[in-house]
Scaffold this motif. Structure first.
Motif, short mmCIF file in Angstrom:
data_model
loop_
_atom_site.label_atom_id
_atom_site.label_comp_id
_atom_site.label_asym_id
_atom_site.label_seq_id
_atom_site.Cartn_x
_atom_site.Cartn_y
_atom_site.Cartn_z
N GLY A 98 1.77 11.39 -3.94
CA GLY A 98 0.68 10.63 -3.33
C GLY A 98 1.06 9.98 -2.02
N PHE A 99 0.26 9.01 -1.61
CA PHE A 99 0.41 8.34 -0.32
C PHE A 99 0.78 6.88 -0.61
N ILE A 100 1.91 6.46 -0.02
CA ILE A 100 2.46 5.14 -0.39
C ILE A 100 2.16 4.11 0.70
N VAL A 101 1.57 3.01 0.28
CA VAL A 101 1.20 1.95 1.23
C VAL A 101 1.96 0.67 0.88
N TYR A 102 2.69 0.15 1.84
CA TYR A 102 3.47 -1.07 1.64
C TYR A 102 2.69 -2.28 2.16
N LEU A 103 2.46 -3.24 1.28
CA LEU A 103 1.82 -4.50 1.68
C LEU A 103 2.94 -5.47 2.06
N GLU A 104 3.16 -5.59 3.35
CA GLU A 104 4.29 -6.39 3.84
C GLU A 104 3.85 -7.84 4.05
N ALA A 105 4.67 -8.77 3.54
CA ALA A 105 4.30 -10.18 3.66
C ALA A 105 5.53 -11.02 3.95
N THR A 106 5.31 -12.17 4.56
CA THR A 106 6.43 -13.08 4.82
C THR A 106 6.77 -13.85 3.55
N ILE A 107 7.98 -14.38 3.51
CA ILE A 107 8.41 -15.15 2.33
C ILE A 107 7.50 -16.38 2.10
N PRO A 108 7.17 -17.16 3.12
CA PRO A 108 6.28 -18.31 2.85
C PRO A 108 4.93 -17.90 2.25
N TYR A 109 4.42 -16.75 2.69
CA TYR A 109 3.13 -16.27 2.14
C TYR A 109 3.30 -15.92 0.65
N LEU A 110 4.41 -15.26 0.32
CA LEU A 110 4.65 -14.88 -1.09
C LEU A 110 4.79 -16.14 -1.95
N VAL A 111 5.56 -17.11 -1.45
CA VAL A 111 5.77 -18.35 -2.22
C VAL A 111 4.43 -19.01 -2.47
N LYS A 139 17.13 -6.55 -1.31
CA LYS A 139 17.53 -5.36 -2.07
C LYS A 139 16.47 -4.26 -2.01
N ARG A 140 15.24 -4.66 -1.73
CA ARG A 140 14.14 -3.70 -1.86
C ARG A 140 13.62 -3.17 -0.53
N ARG A 141 13.94 -3.90 0.54
CA ARG A 141 13.33 -3.60 1.83
C ARG A 141 13.50 -2.14 2.26
N THR A 142 14.71 -1.58 2.03
CA THR A 142 14.94 -0.20 2.52
C THR A 142 14.00 0.80 1.83
N PHE A 143 13.63 0.50 0.59
CA PHE A 143 12.66 1.38 -0.08
C PHE A 143 11.26 1.13 0.45
N TYR A 144 10.88 -0.14 0.47
CA TYR A 144 9.53 -0.47 0.93
C TYR A 144 9.26 0.14 2.31
N GLU A 145 10.29 0.08 3.18
CA GLU A 145 10.06 0.51 4.56
C GLU A 145 9.95 2.03 4.72
N GLN A 146 10.18 2.76 3.63
CA GLN A 146 9.99 4.22 3.72
C GLN A 146 8.57 4.63 3.33
N ALA A 147 7.70 3.65 3.12
CA ALA A 147 6.31 3.97 2.74
C ALA A 147 5.65 4.81 3.83
N ASP A 148 4.59 5.53 3.45
CA ASP A 148 3.87 6.34 4.44
C ASP A 148 3.11 5.46 5.43
N MET A 149 2.77 4.24 4.97
CA MET A 149 2.01 3.35 5.85
C MET A 149 2.35 1.91 5.46
N THR A 150 2.48 1.05 6.47
CA THR A 150 2.72 -0.37 6.19
C THR A 150 1.54 -1.16 6.73
N VAL A 151 1.02 -2.07 5.90
CA VAL A 151 -0.07 -2.94 6.36
C VAL A 151 0.39 -4.38 6.21
N ASN A 152 -0.13 -5.24 7.07
CA ASN A 152 0.23 -6.65 7.01
C ASN A 152 -0.59 -7.31 5.89
N ALA A 153 0.10 -7.72 4.81
CA ALA A 153 -0.59 -8.24 3.63
C ALA A 153 -1.39 -9.50 3.95
#
Ligand code: S3P
Length: 183
Positions: A98-111, A139-153
């Motif tokens: 399938g098509f992988i979409v990464y919802l990228e967010a800053t740490i303060p937003y996640l908290v 630990k996860r960033r290198t995987f997340y960043e290989q997504a087909d598309m990144t959007v600003n969460a």
């Protein structure tokens, strides 16, 4: 048929946006955490306490495969858990299917988001401090960043999914053009 995976850290809004987009665009929405609990017959926290993280990850990988098989033939958004892409070849499985979409967010937003949602299915996080989240993200960033598309969460809207769908279809077309013998 489009199969779209939402990946990203806990608190990035994967479940929220998955269900909003699914409703508006007529996609089935499947939450992997929900399927894991249904498969195991117990809550995620109980799986972690009873079998440890490794036990949870093996169930997660098996349920991902089951979920993909069940999605065949219909437009589907699969909402993954924050750790799903990192373990047991799950990322490769998702890339192939399938098509992988990464919802990228800053740490303060996640908290901020995690402070207002129950943590019952997130035993890895417990207290959502910036340090804990930063450690997981490292630990996860290198995987997340290989997504087909990144959007600003932090800037998502209902319309974002139109862009996701377009990128997904464009990729299918370019694959088809590069493999004309498979038509
Ligand atoms: C996890 C995130 C959770 C759930 C499990 C493990 C993780 O899902 O799958 O607790 O490893 O980050 P959410 O991303 O929906 O919180």
């Amino acid at each position: 048929m489009n199969l779209i995976y939402l990946i990203g850290m806990p608190g990035s809004g994967k479940s929220y946006w998955g269900s909003i987009w699914g409703d508006k665009y007529g996609y089935e929405v499947v939450d992997l955490d929900f399927n894991i609990e249904r498969h195991a017959g117990v809550r995620i926290s109980d799986i972690f306490y009873g079998m440890g993280e490794q036990g949870f990850r093996s169930i997660e990988a098996a349920v991902l495969l089951e979920t993909i098989t069940a999605a065949r033939g219909q437009n589907t958004v699969i909402v993954t858990g924050g750790g799903t892409p990192v373990f047991d070849g799950n990322f490769k499985t998702m890339q192939r299917t399938g098509f992988i979409v990464y919802l990228e967010a800053t740490i303060p937003y996640l908290v901020k988001n995690l402070e207002i949602t129950p943590q019952i299915h997130r035993p890895l996080i417990g207290e959502p401090t910036p340090e804990i989240l930063e450690g997981l993200l490292q630990k996860r960033r290198t995987f997340y960043e290989q997504a087909d598309m990144t959007v600003n969460a932090e800037e998502l809207s209902k319309d974002t999914f139109a862009e996701i769908q377009k990128a997904c279809i464009d990729r299918q077309l370019s694959w088809a053009q590069s493999r004309p013998w498979q038509q």
